[in-house]
Design a protein around this motif. Structure first.
Motif, PDB file in Angstrom:
ATOM      1  N   THR A   1      54.731  59.122  57.788  1.00 53.61           N
ATOM      2  CA  THR A   1      54.151  57.863  58.249  1.00 53.61           C
ATOM      3  C   THR A   1      52.667  58.065  58.477  1.00 53.61           C
ATOM      4  N   GLU A   2      51.918  56.998  58.294  1.00 51.74           N
ATOM      5  CA  GLU A   2      50.500  56.960  58.638  1.00 51.74           C
ATOM      6  C   GLU A   2      50.305  55.803  59.599  1.00 51.74           C
ATOM      7  N   ASN A   3      49.985  56.143  60.855  1.00 51.59           N
ATOM      8  CA  ASN A   3      49.915  55.130  61.916  1.00 51.59           C
ATOM      9  C   ASN A   3      51.204  54.339  61.999  1.00 51.59           C
ATOM     10  N   GLY A   4      52.324  55.045  61.820  1.00 52.03           N
ATOM     11  CA  GLY A   4      53.634  54.433  61.936  1.00 52.03           C
ATOM     12  C   GLY A   4      54.147  53.757  60.686  1.00 52.03           C
ATOM     13  N   VAL A   5      53.337  53.678  59.635  1.00 52.03           N
ATOM     14  CA  VAL A   5      53.740  53.012  58.404  1.00 52.03           C
ATOM     15  C   VAL A   5      54.324  54.043  57.449  1.00 52.03           C
ATOM     16  N   PRO A   6      55.574  53.862  56.975  1.00 50.48           N
ATOM     17  CA  PRO A   6      56.186  54.851  56.077  1.00 50.48           C
ATOM     18  C   PRO A   6      55.410  54.975  54.759  1.00 50.48           C
TER      19      PRO A   6
ATOM     20  N   GLU B   1      54.428  62.128  61.325  1.00 49.35           N
ATOM     21  CA  GLU B   1      53.261  61.252  61.466  1.00 49.35           C
ATOM     22  C   GLU B   1      51.987  62.028  61.137  1.00 49.35           C
ATOM     23  N   ARG B   2      51.145  61.428  60.313  1.00 52.79           N
ATOM     24  CA  ARG B   2      49.914  62.103  59.906  1.00 52.79           C
ATOM     25  C   ARG B   2      48.851  62.092  60.994  1.00 52.79           C
TER      26      ARG B   2
END
Length: 587
Positions: free
Chosen positions: A345-350, A373-374
């Motif tokens: 995920t990036e800021n919670g976005v898969p 999470e990145r």
């Protein structure tokens, strides 16, 4: 509040002057001796300082295995780089922690506090912990069990004690700790209990037994069996733990801020509220920070199929591409490295996250112990997942290896140790309940034919897979006298059938392009380009057959010499005390 964090936050107020650099610098109390040694709270506060010997919150143990035969990394450690390690560059001859412990023991022994033996047990555990580290590094070391008087020149400037004599003292300290520490359990998994000492004792005794057996130059082979038996006896005394269960239980163990108490025996906890973090994501994933570790194909090949059969039993395994070789394998593989199903995920976005060849030299990219999470973890040292120091699976592996060495493994013991670990992982088949009867030729060659017993080879397979990146592998190679693997083990990666573009997670999008000479242009904007132009330069990759084959990483020249089983005594310390002598080969 866990004891280690408590020490970091407040324990430094206990005593001053405990960090002197010479053996003749005695610690000086800034509080009265009575306030410290004549109250339970004083003994507890002082003993909290010993927890500083455990791995640091920032680094933990996760980078130790970077310097092993299983991991391709950026650069070569000083120990294995030609002409880098010497008496001038050596380090680690530091005794301040021992003085702190001995000062406590000396004063605690005369205390009138009823619970003093518990705290003496803690101190002697940490003295054993300290000395085990020193003996592994230097071999013979001075055994000092009291505070040194400035007039005691015989001790201050005396010779080193024989390592085997010192290890008998270590064993005595551990036995005393087991007998006297009163704590039997700790839900936080952060304090020293009887079972923590027992778990450490199985590690110590296994190391010592193997070293005595496989280093014949010491002439101690006859005593190895006694130490192997200590492993079995001590493991049998540990109660209250099991293997944490669940489809992703293996990976989940290493992502928890509060460890799973059913399997974790000791951990170092982290806490953002105290600004105590680790750098695990950053040092594992970042392309510009840390060692950029990735697993080798030589090691990946050792993972069994999910039905418990060897992957290397397939005649075509050497030329099986990544997308195929990772299917239907030991489920721990998908919880250790990125496979086709892995998502971040990036800021919670898969986001889709195939192996990134900019971040991984071999293509076998690590996820064990790393957050999905990145942000901000890949770019900043902000991990809060606890470092696991001892856990139940290691105890089972230690016991299984000792049983194999003693020739006493049974199907029942197999099922309760190796079989139980494989069952938790999700493997199926007869290997969960039945000992192997034929040696796997791949595993025999893996260990340079040092071992031929089929049971032992399977125990070693399991140990490497289960415990990767938990800081044990370099010590394992040393105790088995397989130091040549530090130099000779292939730093190989995924099989590449030919130059061009490849989709590593079968989602229809090309992920990587292997090329030679001039970089081509791809229609995929996010594609990673890997230059495999043949080269002998350090820090380059190429393919084993020129325009095809395994991806080969060249970290730089590696060198092994048997003298490196021990570090040299630092020259500066020999100048202070010529009686220390020097380790073989370093004169």
């Amino acid at each position: 509040m866990n004891r280690y964090i408590q020490y970091m936050a407040a324990g430094v107020l206990t005593l001053a002057g405990l960090a002197g650099c010479d053996l003749n610098e005695m610690p000086q109390a800034t509080a009265s001796r009575q306030a410290i040694f004549e109250s339970r709270s004083g003994l507890e506060l002082y003993s909290n300082s010993f927890y500083e010997l455990l791995p640091t919150p920032y680094d933990g143990v996760f980078q130790v295995d970077d310097n092993s035969d299983l991991v391709a990394r950026n650069g070569v450690d000083t120990r294995f780089s030609p002409n880098a390690l010497s008496p001038i560059t050596s380090s680690g001859w530091d005794w301040k922690d021992l003085r702190n412990i001995n000062y406590f023991i000396e004063n605690c022994e005369t205390s009138s506090v009823p619970e003093k033996n518990h705290f003496l047990g803690l101190a002697r555990f940490f003295r054993a912990y300290f000395y085990f580290t020193k003996v592994k590094r230097f071999g013979d070391v001075p055994w000092i069990d009291r505070t040194i008087d400035v007039a005691d020149e015989a001790t201050l400037y005396g010779p080193r004690n024989n390592r085997f004599e010192v290890m008998e003292h270590v064993l005595a300290d551990l036995n005393y700790a087991i007998e006297n520490i009163t704590a039997t359990s700790d839900p936080s998994c952060t304090t020293i209990t009887k079972n923590v000492v027992r778990a450490f004792k199985t590690r110590v005794c296994l190391y010592e037994a193997s070293l005595r057996k496989y280093h014949p130059g010491y002439g101690q082979q006859a005593s190895a069996g006694t130490w192997f038996q200590e492993v079995v006896n001590t493991a049998n005394e540990i109660t209250g733990f099991s293997l944490h269960q669940g489809p992703d239980a293996y990976r989940d163990l290493f992502l928890q801020k509060t460890p799973y108490a059913d399997e974790t025996i000791l951990s170092v906890a982290l806490d953002a509220a105290l600004s105590t973090y680790s750098s695990r994501n950053r040092k594992t994933i970042s392309p510009t920070y840390g060692n950029r570790p990735s697993l080798t194909r030589r090691f990946i090949n050792s993972y069994l199929n999910v039905d418990g059969t060897p992957f290397t039993g397939n005649p075509g395994y050497r030329t099986t591409p990544f997308t195929e070789e990772v299917k239907n394998r030991d489920p721990r593989m998908a919880q250790t490295i990125r496979l086709g199903s892995y998502r971040r995920t990036e800021n919670g976005v898969p986001i889709i996250a195939p192996p990134n060849l900019d971040q991984s030299y071999t293509g076998y990219q690590i996820i064990k112990g790393c957050y999905d999470e990145r942000f901000p973890y890949d770019d900043e040292s902000r991990n809060e997942n606890a470092h696991l120091i001892f856990r139940w699976a290691e105890v089972l592996l230690n016991k299984a290896e000792a049983l194999a060495e003693l020739g006493r493994m049974t199907d029942g013991e197999w099922a309760a140790t190796i079989g139980a670990i494989r069952a938790r992982a999700g493997l199926t088949g007869p290997s969960l309940t039945q000992m192997p009867t034929a040696a796997d030729p791949y595993m025999a060659a893996f260990y340079r034919n040092r071992f031929s017993d089929p049971v032992m080879l399977e125990v070693l397979r399991e140990r490497a897979i289960e415990m990767i990146f938990e800081g044990l592998r370099p010590d394992d190679l040393v105790r088995w006298r397989l130091g040549e693997l530090f130099q000779e083990a292939d730093m190989n990666g995924i099989y590449v059938p030919g130059l061009g573009e490849y989709d590593l997670n079968e989602d229809g999008i090309m992920d990587v392009c292997f090329y030679q000479n001039e970089q081509p242009q791809s229609t995929t904007p996010s594609i990673i380009y890997v230059n495999v132009t043949p080269s002998t330069e350090s820090g380059t990759r190429q393919l084993s057959a020129g325009a095809s084959g395994e991806l080969i990483w060249n970290p730089g020249p590696r060198e092994w010499q048997d003298r490196k089983y021990l570090y040299p005594v630092p020259e500066a310390d020999r100048i202070k005390n010529p009686a220390l002598g020097q380790n073989p080969g370093w004169e």
